[in-house]
Scaffold this active site. Sequence first.
Site, PDB file in Angstrom:
ATOM      1  N   ARG A 194      47.981  34.620  31.734  1.00  0.00           N
ATOM      2  CA  ARG A 194      47.848  35.300  33.020  1.00  0.00           C
ATOM      3  C   ARG A 194      47.621  36.791  32.777  1.00  0.00           C
ATOM      4  O   ARG A 194      48.468  37.450  32.171  1.00  0.00           O
ATOM      5  CB  ARG A 194      49.165  35.082  33.764  1.00  0.00           C
ATOM      6  CG  ARG A 194      49.218  35.432  35.205  1.00  0.00           C
ATOM      7  CD  ARG A 194      50.297  34.611  35.889  1.00  0.00           C
ATOM      8  NE  ARG A 194      49.872  33.217  35.881  1.00  0.00           N
ATOM      9  CZ  ARG A 194      48.922  32.728  36.672  1.00  0.00           C
ATOM     10  NH1 ARG A 194      48.333  33.489  37.572  1.00  0.00           N
ATOM     11  NH2 ARG A 194      48.561  31.461  36.582  1.00  0.00           N
ATOM     12  N   LYS A 220      41.975  32.039  34.471  1.00  0.00           N
ATOM     13  CA  LYS A 220      41.349  31.033  35.336  1.00  0.00           C
ATOM     14  C   LYS A 220      40.546  30.083  34.444  1.00  0.00           C
ATOM     15  O   LYS A 220      41.121  29.514  33.527  1.00  0.00           O
ATOM     16  CB  LYS A 220      40.575  31.721  36.449  1.00  0.00           C
ATOM     17  CG  LYS A 220      41.535  32.512  37.372  1.00  0.00           C
ATOM     18  CD  LYS A 220      40.893  33.215  38.554  1.00  0.00           C
ATOM     19  CE  LYS A 220      41.964  33.958  39.352  1.00  0.00           C
ATOM     20  NZ  LYS A 220      41.402  34.788  40.442  1.00  0.00           N
ATOM     21  N   THR A 276      39.799  38.112  35.264  1.00  0.00           N
ATOM     22  CA  THR A 276      41.101  37.595  34.856  1.00  0.00           C
ATOM     23  C   THR A 276      40.906  36.824  33.558  1.00  0.00           C
ATOM     24  O   THR A 276      39.782  36.436  33.218  1.00  0.00           O
ATOM     25  CB  THR A 276      41.688  36.621  35.896  1.00  0.00           C
ATOM     26  OG1 THR A 276      40.768  35.537  36.068  1.00  0.00           O
ATOM     27  CG2 THR A 276      41.928  37.296  37.233  1.00  0.00           C
ATOM     28  N   TYR A 325      57.098  48.046  22.673  1.00  0.00           N
ATOM     29  CA  TYR A 325      56.518  49.027  23.598  1.00  0.00           C
ATOM     30  C   TYR A 325      55.265  49.614  22.983  1.00  0.00           C
ATOM     31  O   TYR A 325      55.276  50.027  21.822  1.00  0.00           O
ATOM     32  CB  TYR A 325      57.518  50.150  23.910  1.00  0.00           C
ATOM     33  CG  TYR A 325      57.679  50.310  25.404  1.00  0.00           C
ATOM     34  CD1 TYR A 325      56.597  50.706  26.184  1.00  0.00           C
ATOM     35  CD2 TYR A 325      58.877  50.017  26.037  1.00  0.00           C
ATOM     36  CE1 TYR A 325      56.717  50.798  27.555  1.00  0.00           C
ATOM     37  CE2 TYR A 325      59.003  50.115  27.410  1.00  0.00           C
ATOM     38  CZ  TYR A 325      57.924  50.506  28.171  1.00  0.00           C
ATOM     39  OH  TYR A 325      58.038  50.591  29.522  1.00  0.00           O
ATOM     40  N   ASP A 328      33.390  41.674  40.330  1.00  0.00           N
ATOM     41  CA  ASP A 328      34.733  41.103  40.187  1.00  0.00           C
ATOM     42  C   ASP A 328      34.544  39.625  39.845  1.00  0.00           C
ATOM     43  O   ASP A 328      34.461  38.775  40.721  1.00  0.00           O
ATOM     44  CB  ASP A 328      35.545  41.277  41.476  1.00  0.00           C
ATOM     45  CG  ASP A 328      36.973  40.783  41.294  1.00  0.00           C
ATOM     46  OD1 ASP A 328      37.285  40.251  40.211  1.00  0.00           O
ATOM     47  OD2 ASP A 328      37.777  40.918  42.244  1.00  0.00           O
ATOM     48  N   GLU A 383      52.556  52.050  24.683  1.00  0.00           N
ATOM     49  CA  GLU A 383      51.736  52.833  25.612  1.00  0.00           C
ATOM     50  C   GLU A 383      50.567  53.438  24.849  1.00  0.00           C
ATOM     51  O   GLU A 383      50.740  53.915  23.725  1.00  0.00           O
ATOM     52  CB  GLU A 383      52.560  53.966  26.224  1.00  0.00           C
ATOM     53  CG  GLU A 383      53.464  53.491  27.358  1.00  0.00           C
ATOM     54  CD  GLU A 383      54.194  54.658  28.022  1.00  0.00           C
ATOM     55  OE1 GLU A 383      54.871  54.415  29.010  1.00  0.00           O
ATOM     56  OE2 GLU A 383      54.084  55.797  27.536  1.00  0.00           O
TER      57      GLU A 383
HETATM   58  C1  LIG Z   1      42.014  35.874  41.103  1.00  0.00           C
HETATM   59  C2  LIG Z   1      41.222  37.026  41.579  1.00  0.00           C
HETATM   60  C3  LIG Z   1      41.713  38.336  41.491  1.00  0.00           C
HETATM   61  C4  LIG Z   1      43.126  38.715  41.139  1.00  0.00           C
HETATM   62  O1  LIG Z   1      43.788  38.155  40.121  1.00  0.00           O
HETATM   63  P1  LIG Z   1      45.386  38.301  40.007  1.00  0.00           P
HETATM   64  O2  LIG Z   1      45.598  38.086  38.546  1.00  0.00           O
HETATM   65  O3  LIG Z   1      45.970  37.237  40.886  1.00  0.00           O
HETATM   66  O4  LIG Z   1      45.769  39.665  40.453  1.00  0.00           O
HETATM   67  C5  LIG Z   1      40.872  39.373  41.869  1.00  0.00           C
HETATM   68  N1  LIG Z   1      39.636  39.147  42.327  1.00  0.00           N
HETATM   69  C6  LIG Z   1      39.138  37.912  42.454  1.00  0.00           C
HETATM   70  C7  LIG Z   1      37.757  37.724  42.960  1.00  0.00           C
HETATM   71  C8  LIG Z   1      39.911  36.799  42.089  1.00  0.00           C
HETATM   72  O5  LIG Z   1      39.409  35.573  42.228  1.00  0.00           O
END
Ligand SMILES: *Cc1c(COP(=O)(O)O)cnc(C)c1O
Length: 420
Positions: A250, A244, A241, A69, A215, A71
Site C-alpha cells: 500500500r 492496485k 499507487t 528513520y 493520476d 528523512e
Molecule cells: C486509488 C486512487 C488514489 C488514492 O490512493 P490512496 O492510496 O487510497 O490514497 C488517487 N487517485 C486515483 C485516481 C485513485 O484511483
Amino acid sequence: MPVTASSVQQEHPVLGAGFEALSRQDPEIADVILGEMGREATGLQLIAAENFCSPAVLAALGSPLANKYAEGYPGARHHGGCELVDVAERIAIDRAATLFGAEHANVQPHSGSAAVLAAYAALLRPGDTVLAMGLPYGGHLTHGSPANFSGRWFNFIGYGVDHESGLIDYEQVRLLARTHRPRAIVVGSIAYPRHPDYAYFREIADEVGAYLIADAAHPIGLVAGGAAPTPVPYADVVCATTHKVLRGPRGGMLLCGAELAERIDRAVFPFTQGGAQMHSVAAKAVAFGEAAAPAFSTYTHQVVANARALADALAAEDFAVTTGGTDTHLITADPAPLGAEGRTARGLLAAAGMVVDCCALPYGDERGIRLGTAAVTTQGMREPEMARIAELFALALRGEGRKVAAEVRDLAGNFPPYPA
Ligand SMILES: *Cc1c(COP(=O)(O)O)cnc(C)c1O
C-alpha cells in the site's frame, strides 16, 4: 481441535515465524489477522483497487526496516545509519524509472493521495484553477472534492463523459480548458474502464499552457505489464499507487522528467511528508522487480482478458455495463435491470461472499457497482470462472444468495491467494 499458532503457520506459511510470537502476546489482534485472511480467501475479492501482494512483498513489509528513520533521500539524509536503507531506496528508484521509462521516480509517497498532494504542491499555488474529471463521473477525492484538501485549496473545474457512450467528452475538455485556462489538467479516474487518450490531453494542455498531471493510480500496474498505454511520455508528472493492479505494498509513487525531479522530491519531503517508510520502500522495490518479470506481463494481459470476459458475461445477464465493456481491469455497471441499485446490490453480493464497491454512475448517485479482476486473476482464475461469477451475481441479486454463497466458497477455495 484448538487452533494453535504453529498449526496456523503450517497452513499459512506466508505469516512467517513472527506470527507465533504475536499470537501468544496479542491473541486479539492475531485473531483479526487470521479472520481477515479467512475472509479474503473464502470470498471473491472484486474491489477494483485491491489485489494480493506476494509473500516476498509481505516479508519486506513485515521486516525490521520498519524501525528505521530516514528523512531525506539516499546519500542526503537527516538521520544517521541510513547506508543500508539507502541501498533499498536507490534500487526502488532505479527499478521504477526503468520499468516505466521515466527519467525520475520518487518512491516515498505514503499513499496515492499523498502522491497527488505532492504533485500539486510541486506545480501549483493555492487558488490555482485545475481541470479534472468531475467526481460524479469518476474523479478521485483528490480531484476537487470539497471534503478534501484539493477542493479546499484549488479551484477545480470538472469535465465529464458523454451521456450516450460513457466515454470522456474530449470536446468538452477542450472547451473547458479554453474557457478556464487551468494551471493544470488532471487525467485519471477511479472508475473509467477505458484508456484515456493521453496524446489528446497533452495537446490541450499545450494549447492552454497547462501542466498535464496523470493520476494513473489504477492503470499503472497494467502499464508496467504492457497491457495499457503509458502516460509517461505525455504527462509532466505521473501519480500512482503501488498496491492496485501493480500488486505491491500500500503506497504511492511519482514519475517525472529530469527537469521537475528536484521540485517533485522537495514537494514530497520536506513539504508534505517527514520520514520515508523504509519497509514500504523496500517492498515497493520487490514489487517493481516482480513487475519487470515476463510473468507479470502475462498476468496483466490475463487481468484485462478476464475483465472483458466478466463485462461480456454481466451484459449477458442484463447488467448495463458502462461504455459497453472495458479495456482495463475495471468494470462499472448499472444493476437496475436486475431490480437493484448500487448500494443494495453491494449488500446482496457481499452477503454471498462477493465483494464489490458501489459507485457513482454519470448523472446518478451511487447507482452503479464497480468491480475489477486484479485479485481474482492473481488467484489464477480465468475466463470460465469470470463467466460463472457473472451468473452468480445475477442469482444473488435475484434472491438466491444462500445457494450462491456456498458456491462462492467452493470457487474461492479452489484458487487460494497464498497456496500452502
Ligand atoms: C486509488 C486512487 C488514489 C488514492 O490512493 P490512496 O492510496 O487510497 O490514497 C488517487 N487517485 C486515483 C485516481 C485513485 O484511483
